[in-house]
Design a protein around this motif. Structure first.
Motif, mmCIF file in Angstrom:
data_model
loop_
_atom_site.group_PDB
_atom_site.id
_atom_site.type_symbol
_atom_site.label_atom_id
_atom_site.label_comp_id
_atom_site.label_asym_id
_atom_site.label_seq_id
_atom_site.Cartn_x
_atom_site.Cartn_y
_atom_site.Cartn_z
ATOM 1 N N MET A 1 0.848 -1.176 0.000
ATOM 2 C CA MET A 1 0.000 0.000 0.000
ATOM 3 C C MET A 1 0.894 1.239 0.000
ATOM 4 O O MET A 1 1.789 1.357 0.812
ATOM 5 N N THR A 2 0.639 2.146 -0.924
ATOM 6 C CA THR A 2 1.436 3.365 -1.008
ATOM 7 C C THR A 2 1.007 4.361 0.068
ATOM 8 O O THR A 2 -0.080 4.246 0.645
ATOM 9 N N LEU A 3 1.845 5.360 0.297
ATOM 10 C CA LEU A 3 1.492 6.400 1.258
ATOM 11 C C LEU A 3 0.227 7.134 0.824
ATOM 12 O O LEU A 3 -0.640 7.439 1.639
ATOM 13 N N ALA A 4 0.118 7.412 -0.477
ATOM 14 C CA ALA A 4 -1.061 8.122 -0.978
ATOM 15 C C ALA A 4 -2.322 7.278 -0.798
ATOM 16 O O ALA A 4 -3.365 7.796 -0.382
ATOM 17 N N SER A 5 -2.249 5.992 -1.103
ATOM 18 C CA SER A 5 -3.436 5.150 -0.948
ATOM 19 C C SER A 5 -3.819 5.022 0.522
ATOM 20 O O SER A 5 -5.002 4.990 0.863
ATOM 21 N N ARG A 6 -2.830 4.976 1.392
ATOM 22 C CA ARG A 6 -3.106 4.932 2.830
ATOM 23 C C ARG A 6 -3.787 6.233 3.283
ATOM 24 O O ARG A 6 -4.772 6.208 4.022
ATOM 25 N N ALA A 7 -3.282 7.378 2.810
ATOM 26 C CA ALA A 7 -3.880 8.663 3.169
ATOM 27 C C ALA A 7 -5.293 8.780 2.621
ATOM 28 O O ALA A 7 -6.210 9.224 3.325
ATOM 29 N N LEU A 8 -5.490 8.378 1.362
ATOM 30 C CA LEU A 8 -6.817 8.433 0.756
ATOM 31 C C LEU A 8 -7.801 7.560 1.527
ATOM 32 O O LEU A 8 -8.927 7.980 1.813
ATOM 33 N N ALA A 9 -7.397 6.353 1.879
ATOM 34 C CA ALA A 9 -8.267 5.451 2.627
ATOM 35 C C ALA A 9 -8.647 6.048 3.978
ATOM 36 O O ALA A 9 -9.808 5.964 4.400
ATOM 37 N N GLN A 10 -7.690 6.671 4.637
ATOM 38 C CA GLN A 10 -7.971 7.265 5.943
ATOM 39 C C GLN A 10 -8.896 8.476 5.799
ATOM 40 O O GLN A 10 -9.875 8.610 6.524
ATOM 41 N N LEU A 11 -8.609 9.349 4.834
ATOM 42 C CA LEU A 11 -9.428 10.548 4.643
ATOM 43 C C LEU A 11 -10.844 10.198 4.185
ATOM 44 O O LEU A 11 -11.801 10.906 4.519
ATOM 45 N N ALA A 12 -10.991 9.127 3.440
ATOM 46 C CA ALA A 12 -12.307 8.719 2.948
ATOM 47 C C ALA A 12 -13.247 8.327 4.090
ATOM 48 O O ALA A 12 -14.466 8.295 3.897
ATOM 49 N N THR A 13 -12.700 8.058 5.269
ATOM 50 C CA THR A 13 -13.539 7.717 6.422
ATOM 51 C C THR A 13 -14.008 8.956 7.185
ATOM 52 O O THR A 13 -14.863 8.847 8.061
ATOM 53 N N TRP A 14 -13.445 10.115 6.865
ATOM 54 C CA TRP A 14 -13.825 11.340 7.573
ATOM 55 C C TRP A 14 -15.252 11.719 7.180
ATOM 56 O O TRP A 14 -15.592 11.754 5.986
ATOM 57 N N PRO A 15 -16.088 12.060 8.144
ATOM 58 C CA PRO A 15 -17.493 12.338 7.833
ATOM 59 C C PRO A 15 -17.717 13.581 6.968
ATOM 60 O O PRO A 15 -18.735 13.671 6.286
ATOM 61 N N ASP A 16 -16.792 14.520 6.969
ATOM 62 C CA ASP A 16 -16.953 15.757 6.194
ATOM 63 C C ASP A 16 -16.440 15.629 4.766
ATOM 64 O O ASP A 16 -16.488 16.606 4.012
#
Length: 131
Positions: A1-16
Protein backbone atom coordinates in the motif's frame (compact mmCIF):
# COMPACT_ATOMS: atom_id res chain seq x y z
CA UNK A 1 0.00 0.00 0.00
CA UNK A 2 1.44 3.36 -1.01
CA UNK A 3 1.49 6.40 1.26
CA UNK A 4 -1.06 8.12 -0.98
CA UNK A 5 -3.44 5.15 -0.95
CA UNK A 6 -3.11 4.93 2.83
CA UNK A 7 -3.88 8.66 3.17
CA UNK A 8 -6.82 8.43 0.76
CA UNK A 9 -8.27 5.45 2.63
CA UNK A 10 -7.97 7.26 5.94
CA UNK A 11 -9.43 10.55 4.64
CA UNK A 12 -12.31 8.72 2.95
CA UNK A 13 -13.54 7.72 6.42
CA UNK A 14 -13.82 11.34 7.57
CA UNK A 15 -17.49 12.34 7.83
CA UNK A 16 -16.95 15.76 6.19
CA UNK A 17 -15.36 14.27 3.07
CA UNK A 18 -16.67 12.21 0.18
CA UNK A 19 -14.92 10.70 -2.83
CA UNK A 20 -15.41 12.56 -6.10
CA UNK A 21 -14.02 12.75 -9.61
CA UNK A 22 -11.36 15.48 -9.79
CA UNK A 23 -12.26 18.47 -11.95
CA UNK A 24 -8.81 18.31 -13.52
CA UNK A 25 -9.57 14.78 -14.73
CA UNK A 26 -6.52 13.08 -13.22
CA UNK A 27 -6.48 10.75 -10.23
CA UNK A 28 -8.95 10.72 -7.36
CA UNK A 29 -10.47 13.53 -5.32
CA UNK A 30 -12.20 14.18 -2.06
CA UNK A 31 -14.78 16.92 -1.64
CA UNK A 32 -16.45 18.68 1.25
CA UNK A 33 -19.56 20.83 1.31
CA UNK A 34 -17.31 23.72 0.13
CA UNK A 35 -16.21 21.75 -2.96
CA UNK A 36 -13.09 19.85 -3.94
CA UNK A 37 -10.47 19.82 -1.25
CA UNK A 38 -7.84 17.26 -2.20
CA UNK A 39 -6.68 15.58 -5.41
CA UNK A 40 -4.50 12.47 -5.39
CA UNK A 41 -2.63 12.68 -8.70
CA UNK A 42 -0.12 9.86 -8.28
CA UNK A 43 1.27 7.46 -5.73
CA UNK A 44 3.17 10.37 -4.19
CA UNK A 45 1.65 13.70 -5.28
CA UNK A 46 -1.39 15.34 -3.73
CA UNK A 47 -2.92 18.77 -4.37
CA UNK A 48 -4.75 20.37 -1.46
CA UNK A 49 -6.99 23.44 -1.71
CA UNK A 50 -6.65 26.17 0.87
CA UNK A 51 -7.82 29.77 0.73
CA UNK A 52 -5.35 32.43 -0.39
CA UNK A 53 -5.21 33.75 3.17
CA UNK A 54 -4.49 30.30 4.58
CA UNK A 55 -1.68 29.80 2.05
CA UNK A 56 -0.20 33.21 2.95
CA UNK A 57 -0.59 32.44 6.66
CA UNK A 58 1.39 29.23 6.38
CA UNK A 59 3.75 30.19 3.51
CA UNK A 60 6.79 30.56 5.76
CA UNK A 61 6.16 27.16 7.35
CA UNK A 62 5.50 25.63 3.92
CA UNK A 63 8.79 27.05 2.66
CA UNK A 64 10.64 25.13 5.38
CA UNK A 65 9.14 21.84 4.23
CA UNK A 66 10.58 20.02 1.25
CA UNK A 67 7.29 18.14 1.01
CA UNK A 68 5.19 21.19 0.07
CA UNK A 69 5.21 23.24 -3.10
CA UNK A 70 3.30 26.52 -3.49
CA UNK A 71 2.31 27.64 -6.97
CA UNK A 72 1.93 31.45 -7.13
CA UNK A 73 -1.65 32.52 -7.75
CA UNK A 74 -3.08 29.13 -6.84
CA UNK A 75 -5.27 28.25 -3.87
CA UNK A 76 -3.81 24.74 -4.11
CA UNK A 77 -0.59 23.51 -2.50
CA UNK A 78 1.12 20.35 -3.69
CA UNK A 79 2.41 17.80 -1.21
CA UNK A 80 4.89 15.09 -2.04
CA UNK A 81 4.39 12.02 0.12
CA UNK A 82 7.82 10.51 0.68
CA UNK A 83 7.49 9.47 4.34
CA UNK A 84 4.82 8.62 6.90
CA UNK A 85 5.35 12.07 8.44
CA UNK A 86 4.24 13.60 5.11
CA UNK A 87 0.93 11.72 5.43
CA UNK A 88 0.55 13.14 8.95
CA UNK A 89 1.20 16.60 7.53
CA UNK A 90 -1.41 16.02 4.81
CA UNK A 91 -4.02 14.91 7.36
CA UNK A 92 -3.33 18.02 9.44
CA UNK A 93 -3.58 20.30 6.41
CA UNK A 94 -6.82 18.67 5.25
CA UNK A 95 -8.23 19.47 8.69
CA UNK A 96 -7.09 23.08 8.21
CA UNK A 97 -8.58 23.08 4.69
CA UNK A 98 -11.95 22.01 6.05
CA UNK A 99 -11.88 24.97 8.44
CA UNK A 100 -10.09 27.50 6.19
CA UNK A 101 -13.16 28.98 4.45
CA UNK A 102 -14.58 29.93 7.85
CA UNK A 103 -11.27 31.09 9.32
CA UNK A 104 -9.80 32.85 6.29
CA UNK A 105 -12.46 33.42 3.63
CA UNK A 106 -11.32 34.60 0.22
CA UNK A 107 -12.16 38.33 0.22
CA UNK A 108 -12.65 38.29 -3.55
CA UNK A 109 -14.91 35.22 -3.22
CA UNK A 110 -13.40 33.84 -6.42
CA UNK A 111 -14.44 30.47 -7.78
CA UNK A 112 -11.92 27.69 -7.33
CA UNK A 113 -10.65 26.48 -10.67
CA UNK A 114 -8.36 23.57 -11.40
CA UNK A 115 -5.51 22.51 -9.18
CA UNK A 116 -1.73 22.64 -9.30
CA UNK A 117 -1.60 19.65 -11.61
CA UNK A 118 -2.87 22.00 -14.31
CA UNK A 119 -0.55 24.82 -13.21
CA UNK A 120 2.86 23.29 -13.82
CA UNK A 121 3.66 22.11 -10.31
CA UNK A 122 6.60 20.25 -11.80
CA UNK A 123 5.78 16.79 -10.55
CA UNK A 124 5.36 13.84 -12.90
CA UNK A 125 1.78 12.81 -13.67
CA UNK A 126 0.79 9.19 -13.20
CA UNK A 127 -2.32 7.14 -13.73
CA UNK A 128 -3.89 5.95 -10.48
CA UNK A 129 -5.63 2.94 -11.98
CA UNK A 130 -3.68 0.61 -9.71
CA UNK A 131 -3.69 3.13 -6.86
Amino acid sequence: MTLASRALAQLATWPDLRQAAPSCGLGQALSSTQGEIVHFHSERDVDLRLTDRAVRRFAKDFGNSGAIRIVPGSQWVTLRLDAASDVDLLLTLVSVALQAPQMWPDPADRPVAGCNDQRGAGFVKADLGAF
